[in-house]
Design a protein around this motif. Sequence first.
Motif, short mmCIF file in Angstrom:
data_model
loop_
_atom_site.label_atom_id
_atom_site.label_comp_id
_atom_site.label_asym_id
_atom_site.label_seq_id
_atom_site.Cartn_x
_atom_site.Cartn_y
_atom_site.Cartn_z
N LYS A 353 14.52 -6.80 83.36
CA LYS A 353 14.17 -7.77 82.32
C LYS A 353 13.37 -8.93 82.90
O LYS A 353 12.41 -9.40 82.30
N ARG A 354 13.77 -9.41 84.09
CA ARG A 354 13.06 -10.53 84.72
C ARG A 354 11.62 -10.16 85.03
O ARG A 354 10.70 -10.96 84.79
N ARG A 355 11.39 -8.97 85.57
CA ARG A 355 10.03 -8.55 85.90
C ARG A 355 9.18 -8.38 84.64
O ARG A 355 8.00 -8.73 84.61
N ILE A 356 9.78 -7.84 83.60
CA ILE A 356 9.06 -7.65 82.34
C ILE A 356 8.68 -9.01 81.74
O ILE A 356 7.55 -9.21 81.27
N GLN A 357 9.61 -9.94 81.78
CA GLN A 357 9.34 -11.27 81.24
C GLN A 357 8.20 -11.93 82.00
O GLN A 357 7.34 -12.60 81.41
N GLY A 358 8.14 -11.74 83.31
CA GLY A 358 7.07 -12.33 84.11
C GLY A 358 5.70 -11.82 83.71
O GLY A 358 4.72 -12.58 83.70
N VAL A 359 5.60 -10.54 83.37
CA VAL A 359 4.32 -9.99 82.94
C VAL A 359 3.90 -10.59 81.61
O VAL A 359 2.74 -10.99 81.41
N SER A 360 4.83 -10.71 80.69
CA SER A 360 4.49 -11.25 79.36
C SER A 360 3.96 -12.68 79.48
O SER A 360 3.08 -13.10 78.72
N GLU A 361 4.49 -13.44 80.42
CA GLU A 361 4.04 -14.83 80.58
C GLU A 361 2.61 -14.91 81.08
O GLU A 361 1.93 -15.93 80.87
N SER A 362 2.12 -13.85 81.75
CA SER A 362 0.75 -13.87 82.25
C SER A 362 -0.28 -13.80 81.12
O SER A 362 -1.44 -14.15 81.32
N TYR A 363 0.14 -13.34 79.95
CA TYR A 363 -0.80 -13.25 78.83
C TYR A 363 -1.32 -14.63 78.42
O TYR A 363 -2.44 -14.76 77.93
N ASP A 364 -0.50 -15.67 78.61
CA ASP A 364 -0.92 -17.02 78.23
C ASP A 364 -2.11 -17.50 79.07
O ASP A 364 -2.87 -18.38 78.63
N ASN A 365 -2.27 -16.93 80.26
CA ASN A 365 -3.33 -17.38 81.17
C ASN A 365 -4.52 -16.45 81.20
O ASN A 365 -5.41 -16.63 82.04
N CYS A 366 -4.56 -15.48 80.33
CA CYS A 366 -5.65 -14.50 80.33
C CYS A 366 -6.87 -15.07 79.59
O CYS A 366 -6.80 -15.34 78.38
N GLU A 367 -7.99 -15.24 80.32
CA GLU A 367 -9.20 -15.81 79.72
C GLU A 367 -9.73 -14.92 78.60
O GLU A 367 -10.21 -15.40 77.57
N ALA A 368 -9.67 -13.61 78.80
CA ALA A 368 -10.19 -12.69 77.78
C ALA A 368 -9.42 -12.83 76.48
O ALA A 368 -10.00 -12.84 75.38
N MET A 369 -8.09 -12.96 76.58
CA MET A 369 -7.29 -13.11 75.36
C MET A 369 -7.52 -14.48 74.73
O MET A 369 -7.50 -14.61 73.50
N LYS A 370 -7.75 -15.49 75.56
CA LYS A 370 -8.07 -16.81 75.00
C LYS A 370 -9.40 -16.76 74.27
O LYS A 370 -9.54 -17.32 73.18
#
Length: 877
Positions: A353-370
Motif C-alpha cells: 500500500k505504501r509503495r502504491i500510494q507513493g506512485v499516485s502522489e507523483s501524478y501531482d508533479n507530472c508536467e504532461a498531466m498539468k
Amino acid sequence: MPQVTTNSFEITRLPTTRYYGYDVSFSPAVEQKFWRKRTKLVAHLMMRVHPDLFPGRGRFLYDGAAIGYAHEALHHTLRGLRTFHVTLRSDRPADPTERGAYAITLKQASRDAITATHISTFVLQGTESDERHLLINFLQLLIRQTTNNLSDQKKAFFINESQEIQGSIFELRRGIFHSVRPALGRVTVLVDTTVAAFYQSIPLMDAMMTVLRTRNVRDLYNLNDQQWRNVTKLFKGVIIIEEKPDNRRRRDDPGRRRKILDFHRAGALFEFVNSDGMTVTIQEHYRAAYNIHLAQPRLPGVVLKAPPKHQRYEIVPMELCKIAPEQIYRKQLPEGSRDAMVRFSTLRPDDKKRRIQGVSESYDNCEAMKDAGMVVASRPMDVNATLLPTPKIKFGRNNAIDVRNGAWNVVSQTVYSTAGQEYNWAVLNLAPTDIDMQTLGRSVSELVDCARNLGIPLRDAAHAMAADPWGGPEALKTTLEQLMNEVARKAGGQALDSALKQNEFFVFVVLPKDAAGPRATVKFWGDMVHGIVTQCVRVDKFKNLRPGQSSQYWNNVLLKINARLRGENFKVQGSTVFNRFFSGSNPGDRPPPLTMIVGADVGHPGPNVRKPSVASLSFNQDRHGIRYGAISRIQEPRQEVIDDIQNMFYSAMNTLMAREGRPVSNIIVFRDGVSEGEYKRIAAEEIESIEATIGHYFKNHPKIKGTGTPLPKLTFVVVGKRHHTLLFPLDRNFNDGKGNCKAGVVVDEGIVQPNVNDFYLQSHSAIQGTSRSSHYIVLKDEVFGGRTRELQELAFSLCHIYAKATRSVSIPAPVYYADLACGRDSFHYEPGKEDDLRASDSASMTSGGEKVPFNLDPWKKEFKQRHGRLENSMYFL
C-alpha cells in the motif's frame, strides 16, 4: 455497509486541454514489431533534434505504434502535417540521403479534437468500441509521462531496485504497473507493484558458462546434445550487441541490437566465401577486416539474422557478443530461480500500500498531466464489500471441520472415500546418489503410516528398485518395464491386471532435483502408453524433513495419490447453493437436477517458441461435483478460442450423463485466460459452439430425443487471475490478521466495469505477502437468472474442493484442473519427439529465408491422448 480500500485512484478531472490525433509513419518503413526503434526515433526527434518544437514530453504523446497525440499548442505549430528527417547518429536534422536517416511524418488523423466531453461520452457512457479504446489509450499515454514515456512496457516501468539471482543469468527488478480503467460512472487509474526477471547484461560467453555451471571455457567447445538443446532453448530470441569497432557510432550508442536465431558448432572456424571470392574462416575475416584476434575461435558461433539483401543469416564469434541491456525474460524461470522470484516479489500488505500510494502522489508533479489539466485523486477509492459465508469441510466418518483463515488440517481426519479396498504400489528410486535404498525405505514407511492414519488402504510396496535417471528415455522405459515385470512376478499377473483395471495400483518415483527429462518420460509411459498412475516426488523435498514436517509433506502427497486413484479427499458442507446443485451430503437425499461444472483454459507457448497451444476442459464426473476428468487438444499457436470445443464438450457431457444415467439440467462453465478485448469473440464463438453442441446432443441422443426433455441452462463465466486489482480491509471483521482481506470478501460495485456483469472475489488467504482476488465476468447467465450472489457463493465453495490442497484456492478448482492439464502438454509426446518437431519446424521456417505458416499436422500426429484406463483418474494433479 463495510468497505475495503482498493488500489484504484479516481481521475477527478478529465483533460481540459484539447489534443489532436496524428498518424505516425516512417520512411523507410519500421515494422510495428520493432516498436522499440520507433519509440527511440520519435524520442530522439523530440528531445535532441527539435527540442524547440517539442518543449517537454507532454506536448506529443506517442504509443510506439502508429498513433500520437499533439497538445493544441503543438498542433498549431505542426499545422496538421509535418515531416522530419532524423538519424540516431546525430542531434542535427538529417540529410534525407544520409545513411541511417529516417523520415518521420506526423499527419493529422481527424479534424475533431479530444476533449473532456468527448472522453465522457465514449469512455464513461459508451459501450465497447474502437473510439473508446483509442481514448483510453490516450489517457494511458498521459499517465505514462510521469515515469516511463520511453519504457519497454506500456503499462509498467521498473525502478532502480534489483537483485541478481545467484548462479543464474537473471536479475530481478521491482516495478510499478499503472493502467487507466473505466468503471461505473468514473475513470480510474489502477496502480500496483510488479516484479520481472531481466537478462543480466553480461558477455554471452560468461552467460553460457553460468547456465552450464562451469568455469572452464573449454567445456563449451563440445556440448552434448542435451546441453545444446538447453542453451538453444534458453538463448534463442535473446538480443545481443556485437562489440567490435565502429567509428560512425555515437559515444552513447552501445551498438546494433540483433536477435539470436541459433548456434553453430563450427564457431569462428566456419568457412565462407568472402567478397573477393576467397574461402576464409570467420576467425581470418575478423583479423583481416577489424584487426581482431579471437582468443576462443572454437566457441559455438552465434547465428544472427543478416541485413536485407545479404545471405539468410550470418555467424559471429561468441566472445564478441554481449547480452543487450533492458531485456525482460518472458518465459517461465528455471526451477532453481523460482524461489528467488517468490521471495523478492513478496510484499506485506502495508508495504505494498505504501509503495502504491507513493506512485499516485507523483501524478501531482507530472508536467504532461498539468498541461492536459487532468487530475488524479491522491488517495485510493474505498468501495462497499460483503463477506460470503464460509463452508465447512467434510471428511470421512462424517467429520465436518471449520475453515479458519482459508485453511484446514487433515491431522486426525480420514479421507472422505477411497475407490479400492487395497492399494498396491511399487517404488522406483531415480536419485540413488542422493538417497540410498535403506534411507528411502524409512521415508516410505512414514508414507505408509500416514496413509493408514488417513484411512487410505496402502499395502507395503510390492517392489522397490533403483536406477540411473540420466541413461536416456529408452533406458528409463526399459527400467519401468522391468519394475512392472517384477511386481507381476511377486503379485501374480492376474492380480496386477485387476489392480490396474480398477486403478488400485501406482508407481512411486523418486526424482533428483531438476529432473524434468526423466519426469516427462515417466509421465508419458504411465499416462499415455500404459494407463498406470504415477506419483513423482523430488528427493530434495523430503530427504531432510523433521518428523513434524515429514507427516505434513506425506499427507499432501497422499491427497494427490488418493485423488488419482479415484478417491475423494473431502467435500464441501454447509453451503446452501452448493447443496442445491450437488447431492451427497446425506446418502438418502433425493438427488437434485444434474449439474455439470466445466473449467476451460488455453495454454500458450512462450515467446519465440514455435509449438502449438493446448486447450483443456475439466468437468465433474459425478453428481457430487468433487471428482473431475480432463480432455486436452492442441491447436494453432497463440489461438485463444478453443478450436475443438464442440467435440471436447460433447465428450464431457456424454461421460457425465452416461455415468449418472440421466440428462444434465445445468451447465456452468468457468473459462480461464481471456483478456478484456476477447470477451466478444469468446461469446460469439465458444458460447455459440457450446450451445450448438448441447442442441445436437439432446436432439440426437437415443435416450433423450423425443422425450421432451428441456435443454440444460447454460452459464458462462470468465475467471481472471492475472489482473492487478487489490483489496485491503478497512473493517476489522474483514481483516485476516495479516493486513489482507479474509477469504470470502466480494466486491461487485465501485470498481467493476460499466458494460459487463462482473465482480471480484477474494477466495483464499495468502500464506505470505499480499492476497490477490480473482475477477469474474459473466458473459451468459441462464442458470442463476441474474442472482449474482448465488453464483458468488457457488464459486467460493468450488474454491474449497481443490483435491491436493488443505486451503481454499484463488480460483474454482475446475479452472485450476484445466490449467494443470494444459501444463502437461509435453507429457503427451513421446520423449524427444517435441524437440524433433520444433527442430523440423525451425528448419522449414528458415529454409527459404522467410517465415512460413505453422504446420499443425505433424504435431497432431505425435500428440497422444490419455490412456483409457485413466479416464476416471485425476491424473493431472
